[in-house]
Design a protein around this motif. Structure first.
Motif, PDB file in Angstrom:
ATOM      1  N   MET A  78      -8.183 -14.832   9.379  1.00  0.00           N
ATOM      2  CA  MET A  78      -7.289 -15.790   8.737  1.00  0.00           C
ATOM      3  C   MET A  78      -5.864 -15.347   8.957  1.00  0.00           C
ATOM      4  O   MET A  78      -5.604 -14.288   9.516  1.00  0.00           O
ATOM      5  CB  MET A  78      -7.600 -15.913   7.244  1.00  0.00           C
ATOM      6  CG  MET A  78      -7.433 -14.604   6.477  1.00  0.00           C
ATOM      7  SD  MET A  78      -7.750 -14.777   4.741  1.00  0.00           S
ATOM      8  CE  MET A  78      -9.492 -14.452   4.671  1.00  0.00           C
ATOM      9  N   ASN A  79      -4.936 -16.155   8.509  1.00  0.00           N
ATOM     10  CA  ASN A  79      -3.527 -15.794   8.594  1.00  0.00           C
ATOM     11  C   ASN A  79      -3.170 -14.826   7.485  1.00  0.00           C
ATOM     12  O   ASN A  79      -3.883 -14.695   6.496  1.00  0.00           O
ATOM     13  CB  ASN A  79      -2.656 -17.050   8.481  1.00  0.00           C
ATOM     14  CG  ASN A  79      -2.815 -17.951   9.675  1.00  0.00           C
ATOM     15  OD1 ASN A  79      -3.042 -17.495  10.789  1.00  0.00           O
ATOM     16  ND2 ASN A  79      -2.703 -19.242   9.444  1.00  0.00           N
ATOM     17  N   TRP A  80      -2.019 -14.197   7.642  1.00  0.00           N
ATOM     18  CA  TRP A  80      -1.538 -13.282   6.630  1.00  0.00           C
ATOM     19  C   TRP A  80      -1.145 -14.047   5.369  1.00  0.00           C
ATOM     20  O   TRP A  80      -0.550 -15.108   5.448  1.00  0.00           O
ATOM     21  CB  TRP A  80      -0.316 -12.509   7.131  1.00  0.00           C
ATOM     22  CG  TRP A  80      -0.679 -11.437   8.093  1.00  0.00           C
ATOM     23  CD1 TRP A  80      -0.557 -11.469   9.448  1.00  0.00           C
ATOM     24  CD2 TRP A  80      -1.247 -10.169   7.768  1.00  0.00           C
ATOM     25  NE1 TRP A  80      -1.006 -10.301   9.987  1.00  0.00           N
ATOM     26  CE2 TRP A  80      -1.442  -9.475   8.969  1.00  0.00           C
ATOM     27  CE3 TRP A  80      -1.612  -9.553   6.576  1.00  0.00           C
ATOM     28  CZ2 TRP A  80      -1.973  -8.206   9.032  1.00  0.00           C
ATOM     29  CZ3 TRP A  80      -2.150  -8.278   6.634  1.00  0.00           C
ATOM     30  CH2 TRP A  80      -2.325  -7.618   7.843  1.00  0.00           C
ATOM     31  N   THR A  81      -1.487 -13.495   4.222  1.00  0.00           N
ATOM     32  CA  THR A  81      -1.029 -14.032   2.947  1.00  0.00           C
ATOM     33  C   THR A  81      -0.175 -12.956   2.283  1.00  0.00           C
ATOM     34  O   THR A  81      -0.244 -11.774   2.640  1.00  0.00           O
ATOM     35  CB  THR A  81      -2.199 -14.384   2.011  1.00  0.00           C
ATOM     36  OG1 THR A  81      -2.876 -13.179   1.636  1.00  0.00           O
ATOM     37  CG2 THR A  81      -3.171 -15.356   2.665  1.00  0.00           C
ATOM     38  N   SER A  82       0.605 -13.361   1.308  1.00  0.00           N
ATOM     39  CA  SER A  82       1.451 -12.381   0.624  1.00  0.00           C
ATOM     40  C   SER A  82       0.588 -11.335  -0.086  1.00  0.00           C
ATOM     41  O   SER A  82       0.956 -10.169  -0.155  1.00  0.00           O
ATOM     42  CB  SER A  82       2.399 -13.073  -0.357  1.00  0.00           C
ATOM     43  OG  SER A  82       1.685 -13.782  -1.328  1.00  0.00           O
ATOM     44  N   SER A  86      -0.525  -8.689  14.927  1.00  0.00           N
ATOM     45  CA  SER A  86      -1.894  -8.463  14.458  1.00  0.00           C
ATOM     46  C   SER A  86      -2.374  -9.573  13.541  1.00  0.00           C
ATOM     47  O   SER A  86      -1.566 -10.240  12.895  1.00  0.00           O
ATOM     48  CB  SER A  86      -1.974  -7.146  13.682  1.00  0.00           C
ATOM     49  OG  SER A  86      -1.488  -6.081  14.438  1.00  0.00           O
ATOM     50  N   LYS A  87      -3.677  -9.691  13.480  1.00  0.00           N
ATOM     51  CA  LYS A  87      -4.306 -10.563  12.497  1.00  0.00           C
ATOM     52  C   LYS A  87      -4.831  -9.663  11.391  1.00  0.00           C
ATOM     53  O   LYS A  87      -5.076  -8.469  11.616  1.00  0.00           O
ATOM     54  CB  LYS A  87      -5.469 -11.331  13.127  1.00  0.00           C
ATOM     55  CG  LYS A  87      -5.036 -12.341  14.154  1.00  0.00           C
ATOM     56  CD  LYS A  87      -6.234 -13.074  14.704  1.00  0.00           C
ATOM     57  CE  LYS A  87      -5.789 -14.079  15.751  1.00  0.00           C
ATOM     58  NZ  LYS A  87      -6.945 -14.768  16.336  1.00  0.00           N
ATOM     59  N   PRO A  88      -5.051 -10.204  10.225  1.00  0.00           N
ATOM     60  CA  PRO A  88      -5.567  -9.370   9.127  1.00  0.00           C
ATOM     61  C   PRO A  88      -6.870  -8.646   9.468  1.00  0.00           C
ATOM     62  O   PRO A  88      -7.064  -7.500   9.076  1.00  0.00           O
ATOM     63  CB  PRO A  88      -5.767 -10.367   7.988  1.00  0.00           C
ATOM     64  CG  PRO A  88      -4.789 -11.450   8.270  1.00  0.00           C
ATOM     65  CD  PRO A  88      -4.718 -11.554   9.762  1.00  0.00           C
ATOM     66  N   VAL A  89      -7.733  -9.288  10.248  1.00  0.00           N
ATOM     67  CA  VAL A  89      -9.005  -8.658  10.607  1.00  0.00           C
ATOM     68  C   VAL A  89      -8.784  -7.411  11.467  1.00  0.00           C
ATOM     69  O   VAL A  89      -9.583  -6.475  11.437  1.00  0.00           O
ATOM     70  CB  VAL A  89      -9.940  -9.679  11.306  1.00  0.00           C
ATOM     71  CG1 VAL A  89      -9.471  -9.990  12.705  1.00  0.00           C
ATOM     72  CG2 VAL A  89     -11.380  -9.214  11.279  1.00  0.00           C
ATOM     73  N   ASP A  90      -7.658  -7.372  12.194  1.00  0.00           N
ATOM     74  CA  ASP A  90      -7.357  -6.215  13.052  1.00  0.00           C
ATOM     75  C   ASP A  90      -7.086  -4.947  12.254  1.00  0.00           C
ATOM     76  O   ASP A  90      -7.174  -3.840  12.793  1.00  0.00           O
ATOM     77  CB  ASP A  90      -6.150  -6.500  13.951  1.00  0.00           C
ATOM     78  CG  ASP A  90      -6.388  -7.658  14.905  1.00  0.00           C
ATOM     79  OD1 ASP A  90      -7.563  -7.969  15.197  1.00  0.00           O
ATOM     80  OD2 ASP A  90      -5.382  -8.263  15.354  1.00  0.00           O
TER      81      ASP A  90
END
Length: 185
Positions: free
Chosen positions: A117-121, A106-110
């Motif tokens: 964007m990409n996952w961040t901590s 998944s992407k964060p927007v999902d």
């Protein structure tokens, strides 16, 4: 060739421990921790003192004593290291697997984050809190990522709309300023 077998080496307990050591030698990579424990027990069964054993295997008398106590209580099984001390994990194995699947699939927007964007901590930290009601620090999330097989890198930013010509002029001006600054004292 004369082979002299010592009486103590016929002892079934010593033979059992030596057999375990022999099996361990065949493993790759060799488990040095277990080998040292077995070695300590063989020396103990041969009548060596805790101090002598500690000097040979490079550990304290108290450590040797704990190996012997574990061996007396549970045999060779007692020498197998247990769970290492430390704080227990905050998520179960299943929850950690869910985090893994989330990052991979998944992407964060999902899952409701506002931007593509990409996952961040920090996003994972928020998602874990919302999903499992477990609070992680930023560092804790990064350790979780490492444990799950991911490598964490801090994001770098690039400007999409930057004018390449203006950037080149800035670089040249900056280099000139650095040279001029280096000449002053």
């Amino acid at each position: 060739m004369n082979v002299k077998i010592l009486k103590e080496d016929r002892d079934p307990a010593i033979q059992e421990v030596k057999g375990a050591m022999h099996k361990l030698k065949k493993q790759k990579p060799r488990d040095l921790q277990m080998f040292r424990r077995y070695q300590a027990i063989v020396m103990y069964l041969k009548g060596r003192t805790y101090k002598e054993i500690g000097e040979v295997i490079h550990c304290t008398e108290q450590t040797v004593c704990s190996y012997v106590r574990a061996y007396r209580k549970d045999g060779l099984e007692g020498l197998i290291p247990g769970q290492s001390p430390g704080r227990p994990r905050l998520l179960t194995d299943e929850q950690e697997q869910e985090v893994y699947q989330l990052i991979v699939e998944s992407k964060p927007v999902d899952v409701g984050f506002p931007a593509e964007m990409n996952w961040t901590s920090f996003m994972l930290q928020d998602w874990i809190k919302h999903t499992f009601d477990v609070t992680y620090s930023d560092r804790g999330v990064r350790q979780l990522l490492y444990r799950l097989g991911f490598s964490y890198t801090k994001p770098t930013y690039t400007l999409k709309k930057a004018d390449p010509a203006k950037q080149e002029v800035f670089k040249q001006d900056f280099e000139t300023a650095k040279k001029n600054e280096g000449g002053r004292n």
